[in-house]
Design a protein around this motif. Structure first.
Motif, PDB file in Angstrom:
ATOM      1  N   UNK A   1       1.074  -0.716  -2.403  1.00  0.00           N
ATOM      2  CA  UNK A   1       0.431  -1.253  -1.200  1.00  0.00           C
ATOM      3  C   UNK A   1       1.114  -0.715   0.052  1.00  0.00           C
ATOM      4  N   UNK A   2       2.456  -0.630   0.009  1.00  0.00           N
ATOM      5  CA  UNK A   2       3.188  -0.113   1.162  1.00  0.00           C
ATOM      6  C   UNK A   2       2.843   1.330   1.458  1.00  0.00           C
TER       7      UNK A   2
ATOM      8  N   UNK B   1       4.055  -3.653  -4.773  1.00  0.00           N
ATOM      9  CA  UNK B   1       4.407  -3.661  -3.356  1.00  0.00           C
ATOM     10  C   UNK B   1       4.553  -2.257  -2.794  1.00  0.00           C
ATOM     11  N   UNK B   2       5.151  -1.354  -3.565  1.00  0.00           N
ATOM     12  CA  UNK B   2       5.325   0.006  -3.061  1.00  0.00           C
ATOM     13  C   UNK B   2       3.988   0.737  -2.997  1.00  0.00           C
TER      14      UNK B   2
ATOM     15  N   UNK C   1       2.651 -10.025  -3.485  1.00  0.00           N
ATOM     16  CA  UNK C   1       3.992  -9.423  -3.534  1.00  0.00           C
ATOM     17  C   UNK C   1       5.027 -10.399  -2.972  1.00  0.00           C
ATOM     18  N   UNK C   2       4.688 -11.032  -1.862  1.00  0.00           N
ATOM     19  CA  UNK C   2       5.625 -11.988  -1.271  1.00  0.00           C
ATOM     20  C   UNK C   2       5.881 -13.152  -2.222  1.00  0.00           C
TER      21      UNK C   2
ATOM     22  N   UNK D   1      -0.450  -8.311  -0.228  1.00  0.00           N
ATOM     23  CA  UNK D   1       0.809  -8.649   0.439  1.00  0.00           C
ATOM     24  C   UNK D   1       1.252 -10.068   0.073  1.00  0.00           C
ATOM     25  N   UNK D   2       0.279 -10.975  -0.009  1.00  0.00           N
ATOM     26  CA  UNK D   2       0.621 -12.359  -0.367  1.00  0.00           C
ATOM     27  C   UNK D   2       1.130 -12.422  -1.806  1.00  0.00           C
TER      28      UNK D   2
ATOM     29  N   UNK E   1      -5.714  -5.983   1.544  1.00  0.00           N
ATOM     30  CA  UNK E   1      -4.294  -5.850   1.865  1.00  0.00           C
ATOM     31  C   UNK E   1      -3.591  -7.180   2.011  1.00  0.00           C
ATOM     32  N   UNK E   2      -4.290  -8.136   2.593  1.00  0.00           N
ATOM     33  CA  UNK E   2      -3.673  -9.453   2.816  1.00  0.00           C
ATOM     34  C   UNK E   2      -3.371 -10.131   1.482  1.00  0.00           C
TER      35      UNK E   2
ATOM     36  N   UNK F   1      -0.495   1.313   3.085  1.00  0.00           N
ATOM     37  CA  UNK F   1      -0.399   0.776   4.448  1.00  0.00           C
ATOM     38  C   UNK F   1       0.248   1.805   5.376  1.00  0.00           C
TER      39      UNK F   1
END
Lengths: 388, 81
Positions: A229-230, A226-227, A199-200, A196-197, A192-193, A233
């Motif tokens: 992963x979201x 991102x969606x 996507x950011x 997220x990185x 996940x990290x 999450x």
């Protein structure tokens, strides 16, 4: 000379005139903005083009909105469009401007679509055909919209151009769909990290590119990742850990039953049918994303406390589904009947408890939280009341 | 005394030039994606707990913002900048 005694016929007998600054006459007030049907940007009736001109926005955006309106209003939007077609006047022709040639291809497409809709309504079973074709039509529209979003220009209005736009747009969608599931799998797999990185970083790259060289093609894949992963999450998938795949457990003795089963993503099957259960047993099942299935022997009272971040829950014939769903079946067993208490959590997917894997009805309406069958199978006192 | 023949750029024209230099669609899309990524990071680091109730509106806002920016930009798109 006295000015009151000038001879108007004598050209020399005139008062010297002051040079007067020539001010242009004030421009006439603009005519009131009037909603008209466009002549130059017309696909069917020119309503969308005229509305776009009136609002000062891109015609494709208006047409996309109209398409969404047609879908969500179940056809009522079509009546509104037809009413606008009939009531809104044509755009005025400029002086010397001739009527633009009709776009016969679009007229043909519109006519064929209208005839198909009519056939779907008239013939028996036509609605099935219509509903079968609707997703493909929507996919084609979405493909064209993706093309428009990325390239910044509508697809060329030729058969080849439209097909090319649909193909490329759908390819982007396919890749984005894969990225969506990659985002889910990444979170479920414990990454996940990293996701997220990524996507950011993609977002910051897009922001920077807006000032240098636009990278619009990156928007949709980055949003998809991102969606995905979201979604994982929000469903709590990452709490389960990194295990993925298929897990089948088939204990044959009560002692072999674990108190806790978990899987990050995939299919988790716990088959207890070979176990001779006595008294009360408790098991805790945690699934991040996928399908959790618990098969219990006949003559066992099953009580459950289930949660789904997004998905469906079923205890025998009682099903419920949606977002952040809880289901509590606090059933009590008659004297002498074994009781199995299942605490289950599925982040994204389907959790079911049943006697066997046959006769499953995948077409159930999960929002119909009622008795979907005969309710047989749970050997408890009274009915298995559900709380969705 | 000689004066410059060129008119000083007005505030409006400078603003317009800056606006033309920025691709609004990429900017809006980038902000949306970066926001989503930041929320994901915060969730993964246990600073917040992202739920569907927050994710769904965010997703709609992101997609709607990008489409709106693209639509209000006009027909020229990237080629027309």
């Amino acid at each position: 000379m006295d000015s009151e005694h000038r001879n108007p016929d004598d050209p020399d007998d005139t008062e010297p005139t002051e040079p007067v600054a020539s001010t242009p006459p004030p421009p006439p007030p603009p005519p009131p903005r009037r909603l008209t049907r466009s002549r130059s940007d017309r696909l069917i009736g020119g309503v969308g083009g005229g509305l776009a001109q009136h609002l000062g926005v891109d015609p494709l955006l208006v047409r996309f909105g109209l398409g969404v309106l047609f879908v969500i209003t179940g056809g009522a939007g079509l009546l509104l469009y037809l009413a606008a077609w009939l009531l809104v006047p044509d755009e005025d022709l400029a002086p010397g401007q001739s009527e633009p040639p009709r776009r016969s291809r679009w007229a043909t497409i519109g006519g064929v679509a209208a005839l198909l809709a009519l056939v779907c309504i008239i013939i028996p079973g036509g609605f099935f055909v219509g509903w079968f074709a609707l997703p493909f039509a929507l996919l084609a529209l979405i493909g064209l919209a993706v093309w428009w979003l990325i390239l910044g220009v509508p697809a060329e209005r030729t058969g080849r151009g439209v097909l090319l736009g649909i193909a490329l747009g759908l390819t982007v969608l396919l890749v984005s769909g894969l990225l969506f599931f990659a985002g889910i799998a990444g979170v479920a797999g414990g990454g996940g990290l990293v996701v997220a990185a990524i996507v950011t970083a993609a977002g910051l790259t897009l922001v920077a590119s807006a000032f240098v060289r636009p990278l619009r093609w990156l928007i949709i894949p980055a949003l998809a990742l991102g969606l995905g992963a979201g979604t994982a999450v929000a469903a709590g998938v990452e709490d389960v850990g990194g295990s993925t795949g298929e897990r089948f457990y088939r204990p044959v003795t009560a002692e072999a039953i674990r108190s806790h089963y978990e899987l990050g993503a995939g299919h988790l099957l716990i088959d207890l049918r070979d176990v001779d259960l006595t008294g009360e047993r408790r098991i805790d099942v945690d699934l991040g994303a996928g399908h959790a299935e618990i098969l219990v022997p006949e003559g066992v009272c099953v009580a459950s406390n289930l949660h789904a971040g997004m998905g469906a829950l079923e205890l025998f014939d009682h099903g419920t589904g949606g977002i952040d769903v809880d289901r509590v079946d606090a059933n009590q067993a008659p004297v002498g009947t074994p009781r199995l208490v299942v605490t289950g959590d599925v982040g994204l997917g389907y959790f079911e408890i049943d006697h066997d894997r046959d006769g499953r009805n995948w077409d159930r309406d999960w929002h119909d939280d009622g008795d979907l069958g005969d309710g047989a199978g749970n050997a408890c006192i009274g009915d298995a009341d559900a709380q969705g | 005394m000689e004066t410059s023949a060129t008119e000083p750029a007005t505030h409006a024209s400078v603003t317009q030039m800056r606006r033309d230099d920025v691709d609004i669609v990429s900017l809006v899309g980038g902000i949306a994606v970066a926001t989503l990524g930041a929320l994901l990071l915060l969730d993964v680091l246990d600073a917040i707990h992202l739920r569907f109730a927050a994710l769904a509106p965010l997703a709609c806002a992101a997609l709607g913002g990008v489409l709106l920016a693209r639509g209000l930009e006009g027909g020229g798109g990237q080629d027309g900048r």
